[in-house]
Design a protein around this motif. Structure first.
Motif, PDB file in Angstrom:
ATOM      1  N   MET A   1     -45.310 -13.492  28.848  1.00 12.89           N
ATOM      2  CA  MET A   1     -45.844 -14.533  29.703  1.00 12.89           C
ATOM      3  C   MET A   1     -44.720 -15.222  30.483  1.00 12.89           C
ATOM      4  SD  MET A   1     -48.622 -15.847  30.548  1.00 12.89           S
ATOM      5  CE  MET A   1     -49.236 -17.225  31.399  1.00 12.89           C
ATOM      6  N   LEU A   2     -43.606 -15.474  29.803  1.00  9.14           N
ATOM      7  CA  LEU A   2     -42.494 -16.125  30.486  1.00  9.14           C
ATOM      8  C   LEU A   2     -41.885 -15.227  31.558  1.00  9.14           C
ATOM      9  CD1 LEU A   2     -40.659 -17.950  27.577  1.00  9.14           C
ATOM     10  CD2 LEU A   2     -41.992 -18.967  29.411  1.00  9.14           C
ATOM     11  N   GLU A   3     -41.931 -13.923  31.328  1.00 10.33           N
ATOM     12  CA  GLU A   3     -41.392 -13.004  32.331  1.00 10.33           C
ATOM     13  C   GLU A   3     -42.229 -13.038  33.612  1.00 10.33           C
ATOM     14  OE1 GLU A   3     -40.430  -8.275  32.897  1.00 10.33           O
ATOM     15  OE2 GLU A   3     -40.920  -9.049  30.907  1.00 10.33           O
ATOM     16  N   ILE A   4     -43.540 -13.106  33.464  1.00  7.28           N
ATOM     17  CA  ILE A   4     -44.423 -13.170  34.640  1.00  7.28           C
ATOM     18  C   ILE A   4     -44.222 -14.490  35.374  1.00  7.28           C
ATOM     19  CG2 ILE A   4     -46.831 -13.287  35.378  1.00  7.28           C
ATOM     20  CD1 ILE A   4     -47.461 -11.275  33.180  1.00  7.28           C
ATOM     21  N   LEU A   5     -44.135 -15.588  34.630  1.00  5.03           N
ATOM     22  CA  LEU A   5     -43.913 -16.892  35.263  1.00  5.03           C
ATOM     23  C   LEU A   5     -42.559 -16.941  35.961  1.00  5.03           C
ATOM     24  CD1 LEU A   5     -45.356 -19.333  32.587  1.00  5.03           C
ATOM     25  CD2 LEU A   5     -46.352 -18.716  34.789  1.00  5.03           C
ATOM     26  N   GLY A   6     -41.539 -16.330  35.359  1.00  2.00           N
ATOM     27  CA  GLY A   6     -40.228 -16.266  35.994  1.00  2.00           C
ATOM     28  C   GLY A   6     -40.247 -15.430  37.260  1.00  2.00           C
ATOM     29  N   VAL A  12     -41.389 -17.254  44.636  1.00  2.00           N
ATOM     30  CA  VAL A  12     -41.728 -18.445  45.432  1.00  2.00           C
ATOM     31  C   VAL A  12     -40.465 -19.073  46.003  1.00  2.00           C
ATOM     32  CG1 VAL A  12     -42.626 -20.796  45.277  1.00  2.00           C
ATOM     33  CG2 VAL A  12     -43.906 -18.916  44.266  1.00  2.00           C
ATOM     34  N   LEU A  13     -39.401 -19.125  45.200  1.00  2.00           N
ATOM     35  CA  LEU A  13     -38.147 -19.724  45.652  1.00  2.00           C
ATOM     36  C   LEU A  13     -37.213 -18.724  46.312  1.00  2.00           C
ATOM     37  CD1 LEU A  13     -37.408 -22.022  42.605  1.00  2.00           C
ATOM     38  CD2 LEU A  13     -38.331 -22.672  44.821  1.00  2.00           C
ATOM     39  N   GLY A  14     -37.592 -17.458  46.345  1.00  2.00           N
ATOM     40  CA  GLY A  14     -36.757 -16.416  46.936  1.00  2.00           C
ATOM     41  C   GLY A  14     -37.225 -16.036  48.332  1.00  2.00           C
ATOM     42  N   LEU A  15     -36.868 -14.827  48.724  1.00  2.00           N
ATOM     43  CA  LEU A  15     -37.188 -14.350  50.076  1.00  2.00           C
ATOM     44  C   LEU A  15     -38.685 -14.329  50.392  1.00  2.00           C
ATOM     45  CD1 LEU A  15     -34.672 -11.464  50.803  1.00  2.00           C
ATOM     46  CD2 LEU A  15     -34.851 -13.667  51.903  1.00  2.00           C
ATOM     47  N   PRO A  16     -39.543 -13.793  49.516  1.00  2.00           N
ATOM     48  CA  PRO A  16     -40.960 -13.761  49.902  1.00  2.00           C
ATOM     49  C   PRO A  16     -41.552 -15.145  50.157  1.00  2.00           C
ATOM     50  CG  PRO A  16     -40.587 -12.281  48.076  1.00  2.00           C
ATOM     51  CD  PRO A  16     -39.322 -13.057  48.269  1.00  2.00           C
ATOM     52  N   VAL A  40     -42.553  -9.110  54.138  1.00  2.00           N
ATOM     53  CA  VAL A  40     -41.348  -9.625  53.492  1.00  2.00           C
ATOM     54  C   VAL A  40     -41.465  -9.436  51.975  1.00  2.00           C
ATOM     55  CG1 VAL A  40     -40.025 -11.709  52.991  1.00  2.00           C
ATOM     56  CG2 VAL A  40     -40.781 -11.255  55.296  1.00  2.00           C
ATOM     57  N   GLY A  41     -42.661  -9.671  51.444  1.00  2.00           N
ATOM     58  CA  GLY A  41     -42.887  -9.457  50.018  1.00  2.00           C
ATOM     59  C   GLY A  41     -42.741  -8.008  49.610  1.00  2.00           C
ATOM     60  N   LEU A  42     -42.994  -7.095  50.512  1.00  2.00           N
ATOM     61  CA  LEU A  42     -42.827  -5.670  50.233  1.00  2.00           C
ATOM     62  C   LEU A  42     -41.370  -5.247  50.355  1.00  2.00           C
ATOM     63  CD1 LEU A  42     -44.169  -2.879  49.760  1.00  2.00           C
ATOM     64  CD2 LEU A  42     -44.324  -2.689  52.243  1.00  2.00           C
ATOM     65  N   LEU A  61     -43.532  -6.011  42.190  1.00  2.00           N
ATOM     66  CA  LEU A  61     -43.839  -5.718  43.591  1.00  2.00           C
ATOM     67  C   LEU A  61     -45.157  -6.358  44.005  1.00  2.00           C
ATOM     68  CD1 LEU A  61     -42.916  -4.154  46.109  1.00  2.00           C
ATOM     69  CD2 LEU A  61     -44.244  -2.224  45.278  1.00  2.00           C
ATOM     70  N   LEU A  62     -46.151  -6.282  43.137  1.00  2.00           N
ATOM     71  CA  LEU A  62     -47.462  -6.876  43.424  1.00  2.00           C
ATOM     72  C   LEU A  62     -47.362  -8.391  43.558  1.00  2.00           C
ATOM     73  CD1 LEU A  62     -50.321  -5.706  43.724  1.00  2.00           C
ATOM     74  CD2 LEU A  62     -50.721  -6.398  41.379  1.00  2.00           C
ATOM     75  N   ILE A  63     -46.618  -9.017  42.662  1.00  2.00           N
ATOM     76  CA  ILE A  63     -46.451 -10.471  42.727  1.00  2.00           C
ATOM     77  C   ILE A  63     -45.703 -10.873  43.992  1.00  2.00           C
ATOM     78  CG2 ILE A  63     -45.256 -12.417  41.638  1.00  2.00           C
ATOM     79  CD1 ILE A  63     -46.070 -11.214  38.944  1.00  2.00           C
ATOM     80  N   ALA A  64     -44.691 -10.113  44.372  1.00  2.00           N
ATOM     81  CA  ALA A  64     -43.928 -10.427  45.588  1.00  2.00           C
ATOM     82  C   ALA A  64     -44.809 -10.323  46.827  1.00  2.00           C
ATOM     83  CB  ALA A  64     -42.731  -9.499  45.704  1.00  2.00           C
ATOM     84  N   ILE A  65     -45.659  -9.321  46.883  1.00  2.00           N
ATOM     85  CA  ILE A  65     -46.550  -9.175  48.040  1.00  2.00           C
ATOM     86  C   ILE A  65     -47.563 -10.308  48.090  1.00  2.00           C
ATOM     87  CG2 ILE A  65     -48.345  -7.726  49.055  1.00  2.00           C
ATOM     88  CD1 ILE A  65     -46.744  -5.299  48.049  1.00  2.00           C
TER      89      ILE A  65
END
Length: 85
Positions: A1-6, A12-16, A40-42, A61-65
């Protein structure tokens, strides 16, 4: 769970998140803002993985998109609302 939240927080705070928001603020059409944020997320995880898709996790990848799509749409909403005030 912590890995997904991280992963979500990092995107959110990065490039995407940041670049998606900035690109979304460049247009007044929601679909275009979401498309630019999604691109950008891809591209961001692939860029940091050395352009090898095998080094990128599917969930990451899915979370970034998804974060890019939301950030681009939010940027467009900020632009549209800011233009009417």
């Amino acid at each position: 769970m912590l890995e997904i939240l991280g992963t979500i927080g990092g995107n959110v705070l990065g490039l995407p998140g940041i670049l998606g928001l900035a690109l979304g603020m460049m247009t007044r059409q929601y679909w275009l803002g979401a498309l630019m944020g999604g691109l950008v997320g891809l591209i961001a995880p692939l860029l940091f993985a050395g352009w090898q898709i095998s080094h990128v996790g599917t969930i990451a990848l899915l979370i970034a998109i998804i974060v890019g799509l939301c950030a681009g749409s939010l940027g467009t909403a900020i632009r549209r609302k800011g233009a009417t005030v």
